[in-house]
Design a protein around this motif. Sequence first.
Motif, short mmCIF file in Angstrom:
data_model
loop_
_atom_site.label_atom_id
_atom_site.label_comp_id
_atom_site.label_asym_id
_atom_site.label_seq_id
_atom_site.Cartn_x
_atom_site.Cartn_y
_atom_site.Cartn_z
N GLU A 88 0.86 -1.19 0.00
CA GLU A 88 0.00 0.00 0.00
C GLU A 88 0.89 1.23 0.00
OE1 GLU A 88 -0.98 0.03 4.80
OE2 GLU A 88 -2.51 -0.65 3.39
N VAL A 89 0.41 2.28 -0.69
CA VAL A 89 1.16 3.52 -0.84
C VAL A 89 0.46 4.59 -0.01
CG1 VAL A 89 2.02 5.21 -2.48
CG2 VAL A 89 1.82 2.81 -3.16
N ASN A 90 1.19 5.19 0.94
CA ASN A 90 0.63 6.23 1.81
C ASN A 90 1.38 7.53 1.57
OD1 ASN A 90 -1.04 4.35 3.04
ND2 ASN A 90 0.48 3.87 4.61
N GLY A 91 0.65 8.62 1.47
CA GLY A 91 1.26 9.93 1.31
C GLY A 91 0.40 10.81 0.43
N VAL A 92 0.43 12.12 0.70
CA VAL A 92 -0.36 13.06 -0.09
C VAL A 92 0.22 13.14 -1.50
CG1 VAL A 92 -1.11 15.47 -0.27
CG2 VAL A 92 -0.92 14.39 1.97
N GLY A 93 -0.59 12.89 -2.49
CA GLY A 93 -0.15 12.93 -3.88
C GLY A 93 0.57 11.68 -4.34
N TYR A 94 0.74 10.69 -3.46
CA TYR A 94 1.39 9.44 -3.85
C TYR A 94 0.33 8.55 -4.50
CZ TYR A 94 5.42 10.43 -0.79
OH TYR A 94 6.53 10.96 -0.20
N ARG A 95 0.60 8.07 -5.70
CA ARG A 95 -0.33 7.15 -6.34
C ARG A 95 0.40 6.27 -7.35
NH1 ARG A 95 -2.18 11.95 -7.30
NH2 ARG A 95 -1.61 13.01 -9.19
N VAL A 96 -0.23 5.17 -7.67
CA VAL A 96 0.35 4.22 -8.62
C VAL A 96 -0.67 3.90 -9.70
CG1 VAL A 96 1.92 3.14 -6.98
CG2 VAL A 96 -0.36 2.25 -7.21
N PRO A 126 -5.24 -2.55 -8.09
CA PRO A 126 -6.69 -2.48 -7.88
C PRO A 126 -7.20 -1.07 -7.56
CG PRO A 126 -5.63 -3.69 -6.09
CD PRO A 126 -4.57 -3.36 -7.09
N SER A 127 -6.36 -0.23 -6.94
CA SER A 127 -6.74 1.16 -6.67
C SER A 127 -5.49 2.03 -6.76
CB SER A 127 -7.40 1.28 -5.29
OG SER A 127 -6.47 1.03 -4.28
N ALA A 128 -5.67 3.33 -6.62
CA ALA A 128 -4.55 4.27 -6.80
C ALA A 128 -3.48 4.14 -5.73
CB ALA A 128 -5.08 5.70 -6.83
N ASN A 129 -3.78 3.47 -4.62
CA ASN A 129 -2.76 3.33 -3.57
C ASN A 129 -2.54 1.88 -3.14
OD1 ASN A 129 -5.17 3.01 -2.28
ND2 ASN A 129 -4.68 4.32 -0.55
N ARG A 152 10.44 3.90 -2.26
CA ARG A 152 10.12 4.92 -1.26
C ARG A 152 9.76 4.19 0.03
NH1 ARG A 152 11.08 10.32 -0.40
NH2 ARG A 152 9.61 11.36 -1.75
N LEU A 153 10.77 3.96 0.86
CA LEU A 153 10.57 3.25 2.11
C LEU A 153 9.66 4.06 3.04
CD1 LEU A 153 14.22 2.03 2.74
CD2 LEU A 153 12.28 0.63 2.09
N PRO A 154 8.87 3.41 3.89
CA PRO A 154 8.02 4.16 4.82
C PRO A 154 8.88 4.91 5.83
CG PRO A 154 7.84 1.81 5.22
CD PRO A 154 8.68 1.98 4.01
N LYS A 158 5.86 10.57 9.55
CA LYS A 158 4.47 10.68 9.09
C LYS A 158 3.94 9.37 8.52
CE LYS A 158 4.66 15.58 7.97
NZ LYS A 158 4.57 16.58 6.91
N GLY A 159 4.82 8.41 8.29
CA GLY A 159 4.40 7.12 7.77
C GLY A 159 4.21 7.10 6.26
#
Length: 182
Positions: A88-96, A126-129, A152-154, A158-159
């Motif tokens: 899972e990708v976490n962060g503002v503006g982060y997407r796949v 399956p989704s953007a993150n 991009r390691l967590p 802020k995680g």
Amino acid sequence: MSRIGRKPINIPTGVDVKVDGSVVTVKGPKGTLTHSFHPNMAISVEGNELIVTRPNDEKENKALHGLTRTLLHNMVVGVTEGFKKELEVNGVGYRVQKQGKNLVMNLGYSHQVIVPEVDGITIEVPSANKITILGADKQQVGQFAAEVREKRLPEPYKGKGIRYVGEHVRHKEGKAGKGAKK
């Protein structure tokens, strides 16, 4: 004797196992896997079971016994069910997103990070993150997932970043002296 090593491996219907000395080939509906094992381990097919035996109780052979059996079991499971890693990708503006055979990621850099699909690996978004990595070879799936996560390691404040689903990232406290200045 090794508790894991002495367990026989059940060969499901539709799976073909060929043993040629220390090289084992497993064919199934999800693909074909070939692996060469240590020559000390005796691998045999008896009926619809794979059996691994060791020549003696030396320390090295004891260690190889359980390892060989587990690797063979992973090959059989891989060609029947396959393996899956979810990120899972976490962060503002982060997407796949998936573009053709490439995984395109926006991870807060000035450029997009593009990871091409490797032979034997399937990438699903399956989704953007969320990223799902599928394949028959457990080691290859895990290695590819680790390489994607490495982009991009967590981070601990802020995680933000890419993490495995269910992975816990310990958060650190920020700067302590916010209002202490005079």
